[in-house]
Design a protein around this motif. Structure first.
Motif, PDB file in Angstrom:
ATOM      1  N   PHE A   1      72.639 -22.430 -49.340  1.00  0.00           N
ATOM      2  CA  PHE A   1      72.923 -22.705 -50.515  1.00  0.00           C
ATOM      3  C   PHE A   1      71.923 -24.078 -50.839  1.00  0.00           C
ATOM      4  O   PHE A   1      71.313 -24.183 -52.058  1.00  0.00           O
TER       5      PHE A   1
ATOM      6  N   SER B   1      68.476 -24.597 -53.391  1.00  0.00           N
ATOM      7  CA  SER B   1      68.309 -25.698 -54.199  1.00  0.00           C
ATOM      8  C   SER B   1      66.773 -26.296 -53.934  1.00  0.00           C
ATOM      9  O   SER B   1      66.303 -26.715 -54.908  1.00  0.00           O
TER      10      SER B   1
ATOM     11  N   GLU C   1      78.863 -16.628 -50.456  1.00  0.00           N
ATOM     12  CA  GLU C   1      78.108 -17.176 -51.673  1.00  0.00           C
ATOM     13  C   GLU C   1      77.078 -17.928 -51.514  1.00  0.00           C
ATOM     14  O   GLU C   1      76.058 -17.757 -51.945  1.00  0.00           O
TER      15      GLU C   1
ATOM     16  N   ALA D   1      73.319 -17.026 -53.136  1.00  0.00           N
ATOM     17  CA  ALA D   1      72.710 -18.058 -53.678  1.00  0.00           C
ATOM     18  C   ALA D   1      71.168 -18.120 -53.252  1.00  0.00           C
ATOM     19  O   ALA D   1      70.274 -18.223 -54.085  1.00  0.00           O
TER      20      ALA D   1
ATOM     21  N   ALA E   1      75.310 -15.238 -59.898  1.00  0.00           N
ATOM     22  CA  ALA E   1      74.590 -16.432 -60.297  1.00  0.00           C
ATOM     23  C   ALA E   1      75.848 -16.800 -61.430  1.00  0.00           C
ATOM     24  O   ALA E   1      76.271 -18.095 -61.422  1.00  0.00           O
TER      25      ALA E   1
ATOM     26  N   LEU F   1      78.761 -18.277 -59.459  1.00  0.00           N
ATOM     27  CA  LEU F   1      78.158 -19.775 -59.135  1.00  0.00           C
ATOM     28  C   LEU F   1      78.242 -20.830 -60.294  1.00  0.00           C
ATOM     29  O   LEU F   1      78.779 -22.206 -60.233  1.00  0.00           O
TER      30      LEU F   1
END
Length: 207
Positions: free
Chosen positions: A41, A45, A98, A102, A148, A151
């Motif tokens: 994740f 980012s 997850e 992502a 998405a 999240l």
């Protein structure tokens, strides 16, 4: 945010995703070893932040930094609405599935140019002060990237009840004036902070 050695990112990625990620890292001139200790994740980012940089945007000039700087110069007290630890805990609480979803979604969006389009759309909506357009931009991403929407639910909408409670506590604290700053998406739509506060009897208007 990171694995406990000797665990590492490459041990958790399917080979095809590893290859696609490598291409994106090369595009941003990020050494692969730099992300090897980092969980999926947070790598996702990092990729998105790098695309913002490529489009000419820097967090050093963000509205949050501007407001914090002005408040400090004016010697105004600063209180975190949530705090970095709460947000970090939220991210750390993602499941392995997850996290991988992502990262896969971030790579897919970068490959297709969707991330670039999203950045333009978000900035345009923010500059126009158009919360409906902001929701439309995020909806387009949610419909294109698997996982998405879930999240977004976790990172935006699920936080609002607690945030609204804290804002309401400020309003009832007896202070003459309280200034609260949040990310723009938190203000938009029927589940945004504006409508939550309005439903509780507060008068809210967009300037």
């Amino acid at each position: 945010m990171t694995y406990v050695p000797p665990d590492s990112l490459s041990k958790h990625l399917p080979a095809p995703l590893q290859a696609r990620l490598r291409r994106q890292l090369q595009r941003f001139d990020v050494p692969e070893e730099q992300v090897e200790p980092v969980k999926p994740f947070f790598v996702a980012s990092l990729l998105v932040f790098n695309e913002w940089f490529r489009q000419g945007y820097s967090p050093n000039y963000g509205v949050d930094v501007h407001l914090i700087t002005r408040a400090k110069k004016a010697k105004m007290p600063l209180v975190e609405l949530e705090g970095a630890q709460a947000q970090s805990d939220l991210m750390a609480g993602l499941s392995v599935k997850e996290g991988l979803q992502a990262l896969d979604g971030a790579v897919t969006a970068l490959e297709s140019g969707l991330t670039r389009d999203q950045i333009t759309g978000v900035v345009n909506a923010w500059q126009a002060g158009d919360p409906a357009l902001l929701l439309e931009v995020t909806r387009a991403y949610n419909e294109s990237v698997p996982g998405a929407k879930e999240l977004e639910e976790k990172f935006i909408w699920s936080r609002h009840e607690a945030m609204a409670n804290k804002i309401e506590a400020y309003l009832f604290s007896g202070r003459d004036r309280v200034f609260v700053a949040v990310g723009a998406l938190h203000l938009a739509g029927p589940r945004g902070l504006v409508e939550i506060l309005r439903s509780r009897g507060h008068t809210v208007r967009q300037l």
